[in-house]
Structure formats: C-alpha cells, structure tokens
Design an enzyme around this catalytic site. Sequence first.
Site, short mmCIF file in Angstrom:
data_model
loop_
_atom_site.label_atom_id
_atom_site.label_comp_id
_atom_site.label_asym_id
_atom_site.label_seq_id
_atom_site.Cartn_x
_atom_site.Cartn_y
_atom_site.Cartn_z
N TRP A 128 0.78 -1.29 -0.04
CA TRP A 128 0.06 0.12 -0.09
C TRP A 128 0.97 1.35 0.05
CZ3 TRP A 128 -2.16 2.51 4.89
CH2 TRP A 128 -3.28 3.54 4.47
N ASP A 209 -0.86 -6.05 9.18
CA ASP A 209 -1.75 -5.03 8.62
C ASP A 209 -3.20 -5.84 8.33
OD1 ASP A 209 -3.42 -3.39 7.86
OD2 ASP A 209 -1.99 -2.29 6.52
N ALA A 211 -6.59 -5.17 7.31
CA ALA A 211 -7.32 -4.03 6.95
C ALA A 211 -8.68 -4.54 6.43
CB ALA A 211 -6.88 -2.98 6.20
N LYS A 244 -13.56 -1.11 6.42
CA LYS A 244 -14.00 -2.07 5.23
C LYS A 244 -15.33 -2.87 5.84
CE LYS A 244 -10.58 -0.12 3.34
NZ LYS A 244 -10.13 0.85 2.57
C1 LMR Z 1 -6.84 2.17 -0.47
O1 LMR Z 1 -6.15 1.39 -0.48
O2 LMR Z 1 -7.62 2.52 -1.50
C2 LMR Z 1 -7.63 2.18 0.80
O3 LMR Z 1 -7.00 1.37 1.77
C3 LMR Z 1 -8.25 3.60 1.24
C4 LMR Z 1 -6.72 4.63 1.37
O4 LMR Z 1 -6.74 5.21 2.24
O5 LMR Z 1 -5.85 4.34 0.57
#
Ligand code: LMR
Length: 395
Positions: A128, A209, A211, A244
Amino acid sequence: MFADLPVPAEDKILGIARQFRADPRANKMNLSVGVYADTHGETIILDTVKEAETRLLTRQTTKTYVGLAGDMDFNQAMKEIVFGAENADNDLIQGVQAPGGSGSLRLIAELIGRNRPNSRLWFSTPTWPNHEALVGVGELSINYYPYFDATHNAVDFEGMKAALQQLGPDDVVVLHGCCHNPTGVNLTQAQWDEVITIAQQTGFFPFVDLAYQGFGDDLDTDAYSTRKLAASVAEMAVAASCSKNFGIYRERVGCALVKAQTAEHAQVAFKQLQKIGRGLYSMPPDHGAAVVSIIWHDAELRQQWFAELSAITERILTLRQSLAQQLHAKLGHGRFDFLAEHRGMFSLTGLSSEQVNQLRDQHAIYMVGDGRMNIAGLQETRISELADAIAAVVG
Ligand code: LMR
C-alpha cells in the site's frame, strides 16, 4: 513560514479519486480508492450500523472523554474478531483503540521505533503506497521483500521465503494478514504455515496489517495467518481496521493489538500505546468504536452483521468471476482469469500506466496508476462495458 513550502506530490490513490470527482462525464466509473459500492454504485450504511447508531443516540448521556485506550468493550470486541473466541480471555493480548487501521499502524510503528530504533522494517513488493509514510517512523530503515510475481500473477513465494530466512530479531516484517493491497494475491494456508515457521526460526517480529478481514473469504478464514501467528510466535502486533468490514470508513475505527510473551509485558505495551496516542492526538474518537461494540456485544446484531458482511464478500467474488469470464470471452484467452482467484477488494491487473490512462481518457474508467482495480467498486450492469474497454486498450 509558508512562502517556501513545496507543493506536496498528490497521494497516488486519493489523487485519482479527486480526478474522478472532477470528471463531468455521466458514464464515469470509479475503480480507484478502496471503498465498497453496492449494485447501484452506492456506498450505503449497513443496517446493523444504522441500528447501533440509533441505540447509541438513545443511550448516550455524556460526551466526556472515553479515555486513552478508547472504549474497552470495543477493544475486547476487536480481540475476539481478530484473534477468535479462543483468545477472548488471553491476557497476553491487549488492544488500544486508534483512529482507523492507519492510526493503529502508526501507534505500533511508534512503539517499535521508540523502543528499538535500530529495527529494520520490511514491506512486501509492492505494498500500500501509504505504508512507508505511516510506518517508517524515526530511524527505522525501510526495506522490501519480494512478494508479487507479475508474470504469473501469483506470490513469488520462493523469493519471499529466501528474503525472510535472512532476517533476525531486529527485523520487523509488515505482513498483509489477508486480501493483499494492491495485488489481490495471497498466501495459501500452507504457505502461511511456512512463513510462520520462518518467523519462529529467525525471530523476526511479525507486524500484521489486517484492513480487510471478512472481505476475502470470511472473518475466520481471513484471520488464519494472524491467529496461527499468535499461537506460534512469542511476540507480534496487529493493526486492525473496521473501515471496510463495518463500512464505517469516515468514522476512523481501528485497534492496535499486541501479543506479548507475558501478561506483564502485554500490560506495559498497552500502557505505552496509550502514552504514544496521548502524544500524537491525545484521545481517540468515540462514535464508530461504540457502534462496533454495540453490534459485537449483541447476539442478534452480531449475527445480522455476519450476514451483511458475507453478502458483501459473496458479491465481490461473483463480480470477480463475472469480470474474468467476460474478459475471457471478449479476448478469446485467459490473460485475466486470475481475477477470479484473487481475494479482497483489489487486483493488480497488469495493465500499464499508459493503458490505465487510456481507460481514463477514452472510457472514463478510473483505476490507480499501477493498474490496481477496486473490484468492490464495480456494478454488475457495467461489467460488460468495463470488459469491452479493457479489451480495447489491451488490443
Ligand atoms: C485504498 O488502498 O484504496 C484504501 O486503503 C484507502 C486508502 O486510504 O488508501
């Protein structure tokens, strides 16, 4: 103060969402930021969340602070959701409410950075895009381990294992507990078992993590790696998010959880996390965590939430299958068959940034520049249109 401030680079994900909002085309399609949309393209509030909010409104008599650790009933709920009923009374595990999964990532990173400033952080390649900014605190060095095999749209498991085997107790490995973001490819349970054995052998510190728990297969399956780690290693941490799986993105609800070797160590870590939060934002917000707590601690609402969540998960899987099938039919080959096998909201499609730009410019379809598509943002009625557009840009 402000005259020489440089303009910051726009966020890779949120920048696309901004472009989408500014696009006047009626047929635009947003497959960028990780937000679930229903069959009508709306991100609605879950019925269980609405019900819990109604109850909260009635029962709440004060707006005084909730305390540094947040809502302890919420923290207990998160302990049970993440680690399972079998760990409900495990005093080696402690959780502190934080502003979102992101706030939880930061709290844990600060704890590591302040206590062991020479630790080395390891992220998957890719990860991410906000991980480095949130977790790379202080002196902690940033490193990457192999994860994605783009040729086969699979995990580069041999590469990953070889990298992890070199590590030791000074290494902190950020693992996506389920539904890998951005790739959508995940370790099998047998592969997790191997990673956990490496963690035991090398002593690296697992930092999970979590999420998207419940968005891959179901709450328990998606927690396999986390729970197995907790049963196998002496120490670990988990940054869990409710954005989520409860659909309460803007309420910023998360929990920083630690599993320590002794109950005393867990208590100290619990107090440290609170102290760190005090210095960063003083106190966590209340509303969203109270909603989660109400749902979890009411047997009927809890069951109803399970049902709402599994309907979402099943729908995402169906969207994945339909898109893969339609692309296969339109292209006459299986280049995108992997979409049906991936799990979670996202898949890295393998589309180049030029192709992503073409989709945006010619078809009003928005995805992240690296080719990440938010499948959970798709509508059944528009799959064919999306498949046509992808077929047009890949030729
Ligand atoms: C994403 O990866 O789109 C989500 O986790 C939202 C974000 O804050 O980036």
